[in-house]
Every structure is written in structure tokens, then in C-alpha cells.
Design an enzyme around this catalytic site. Structure first.
Site, PDB file in Angstrom:
ATOM      1  CE  LYS A  83       4.388  -7.055  12.972  1.00  0.00           C
ATOM      2  NZ  LYS A  83       3.849  -6.838  11.620  1.00  0.00           N
TER       3      LYS A  83
HETATM    4  O1  G3P Z   1       1.296  -5.788   9.789  1.00  0.00           O
HETATM    5  C1  G3P Z   1       0.206  -6.079  10.583  1.00  0.00           C
HETATM    6  C2  G3P Z   1      -1.114  -5.469  10.140  1.00  0.00           C
HETATM    7  O2  G3P Z   1      -0.982  -4.092   9.955  1.00  0.00           O
HETATM    8  C3  G3P Z   1      -1.790  -6.189   9.013  1.00  0.00           C
HETATM    9  O3  G3P Z   1      -2.895  -5.499   8.521  1.00  0.00           O
HETATM   10  O4  G3P Z   1      -4.470  -5.130   6.671  1.00  0.00           O
HETATM   11  O5  G3P Z   1      -3.396  -7.389   6.923  1.00  0.00           O
HETATM   12  O6  G3P Z   1      -5.145  -6.607   8.519  1.00  0.00           O
HETATM   13  P1  G3P Z   1      -4.028  -6.215   7.618  1.00  0.00           P
END
Ligand code: G3P
Length: 218
Positions: A83
Site C-alpha cells: 500500500k
Molecule cells: O484501510 C483504509 C480504510 O478502510 C480506513 O477506514 O474507517 O479509518 O476511515 P477508516
């Protein structure tokens, strides 16, 4: 649509993988922190549980260091997707890693223009964060619609749209309706997808009636 789970909790991943629903896993530095475990160790363990892509995030911000980190992460297992952030250095790194045959997940995408650049840089996955856009009063799913429309115009783009920052089951349903390739879903939201009150009530009624018949199948 493929389901990835957005967590670094090995017990959760094992449990969900047993249901046959998991096509991959995504992690990020915040999820590693939450797991309380050393990143390289936990990523290796996850890669052995789930055969599909497992995203492991670089943390350097300059290209040379990011590339070094990416190459190290790629060596952990065959199913690693490195990533990188949607920055000029991130896309430069994406280009090199992709040309070396490593899967790359370009993360922190918040606009269609960014998604276009990631596809041109040869990303395997682009991760638009729908929940974080909703949080600031924008329509996260509208971004998915835009990216899908753009990618459809250029069939030579092989980049898959990975809907990230999913907060509820409607994000999952809308992503599927739009034809998004992947949704990365937190474990609690994935479990919510199973739930319907009429399923619970219906099952209870059937089991109550079955008990009244006095029969057994086995
Ligand atoms: O891993 C990336 C993403 O899914 C993070 O989500 O909930 O931290 O906005 P969030």
C-alpha cells in the site's frame, strides 16, 4: 464483488475466513497499532490464513525509502499488496513495484482525478475512502460512481476499485450496485451483512414448531 476485511486482528480474520467470504485483507498503520502486534509478524500470519491479496502499508514519504519498504514488504509472502499513499512519491513507487510484478494498493484516494492517476501508474487497486468523505459532508459513494464511469471508458486500465472506509451495509450494497470490484469492510459491518430481524424471527418460529413435532432429523 470481492470482500476484503479491513482489520489486523488475526482471530477475526480466521473466523471470517472460515465462512468462505474473505477474498483478501487490508491493513493500515492505525489498524496495526490497534492490534498491538509487530507489523511484519502479523502480516505474515494473515498472509498464511487468507490466500487472496493482503495489503501492507508503507510509511516512508519519499520515493527511495518507500520503494525499499515496499520491496521488503513484498518479500513477506506471495499475496502481499503493497500500500502506498496517493502522492507523487507514492505513484512513482507504484509504477516501479507494479513493473516488478508486485501488487500495489494506492490508498488515501479522495478524488476522481487521483484515481485516474493511480490507474495510469499501474495500480492493482485504488482505495477511495467513502466514509471519510461522508464525515466531511461529501457523498463518498458518488466518488465511486465517478471512478467506475472513468475506468469503464478505458478498458485497458486494469486497476480494481477497492471501496474503503466502509461504515455500514448500505455502503456495501451501493458499491455492489455500482459494480465496484472490491469492498474492504470492517468485521462488524461484514457481520451486519448477515443480519435481518425477519431471518432471526423466522428461524425462531421454525425451530419452535419443529420442537413441537417431536421429530429429529439425525
Ligand atoms: O484501510 C483504509 C480504510 O478502510 C480506513 O477506514 O474507517 O479509518 O476511515 P477508516
Amino acid at each position: 464483488m470481492k470482500f476484503f476485511v479491513d482489520t489486523a486482528e488475526v482471530a477475526e480474520i480466521k473466523d471470517l475466513a472460515a465462512s468462505g467470504l474473505l477474498d483478501g485483507v487490508t491493513t493500515n498503520p492505525s489498524l496495526i497499532l490497534k492490534s498491538g502486534r509487530p507489523m511484519l509478524e502479523v502480516i505474515k500470519e494473515i498472509c498464511a490464513i487468507v490466500p487472496g491479496p493482503v495489503s501492507a502499508e508503507t510509511v516512508a514519504t519519499n520515493h527511495a525509502k518507500m520503494l525499499e519498504e515496499g520491496r521488503k514488504l513484498a518479500k513477506l509472502a506471495k499475496n502481499i499488496a503493497v500500500k502506498v499513499p496517493l502522492t507523487p512519491d507514492g505513484l512513482k513507487t507504484c509504477k516501479v513495484l507494479s513493473s516488478e510484478g508486485t501488487m500495489v494498493n494506492v490508498t488515501l484516494c479522495f478524488s476522481a482525478a487521483q484515481a485516474l492517476l493511480a490507474a495510469k501508474a499501474g495500480a492493482t487497486f485504488i482505495s477511495p475512502f467513502v466514509g471519510r468523505l461522508d464525515d466531511i459532508g461529501q457523498d463518498g459513494m458518488h466518488l465511486i460512481d465517478e471512478i467506475m464511469a472513468i475506468y469503464r471508458q478505458y478498458p485497458h486500465f486494469k486497476t480494481e476499485v477497492l471501496v474503503a472506509s466502509v461504515r455500514h451495509t448500505q455502503h456495501v450494497v451501493q458499491a455492489a450496485k455500482m459494480g465496484a470490484h472490491v469492498a474492504t469492510v470492517p468485521p462488524n459491518v461484514l457481520r451486519q451483512c448477515f443480519k435481518h430481524v425477519l431471518t432471526d424471527n423466522g428461524l425462531k418460529a421454525f425451530l419452535d414448531d419443529w420442537a413441537k413435532t417431536g421429530q429429529s432429523i439425525l
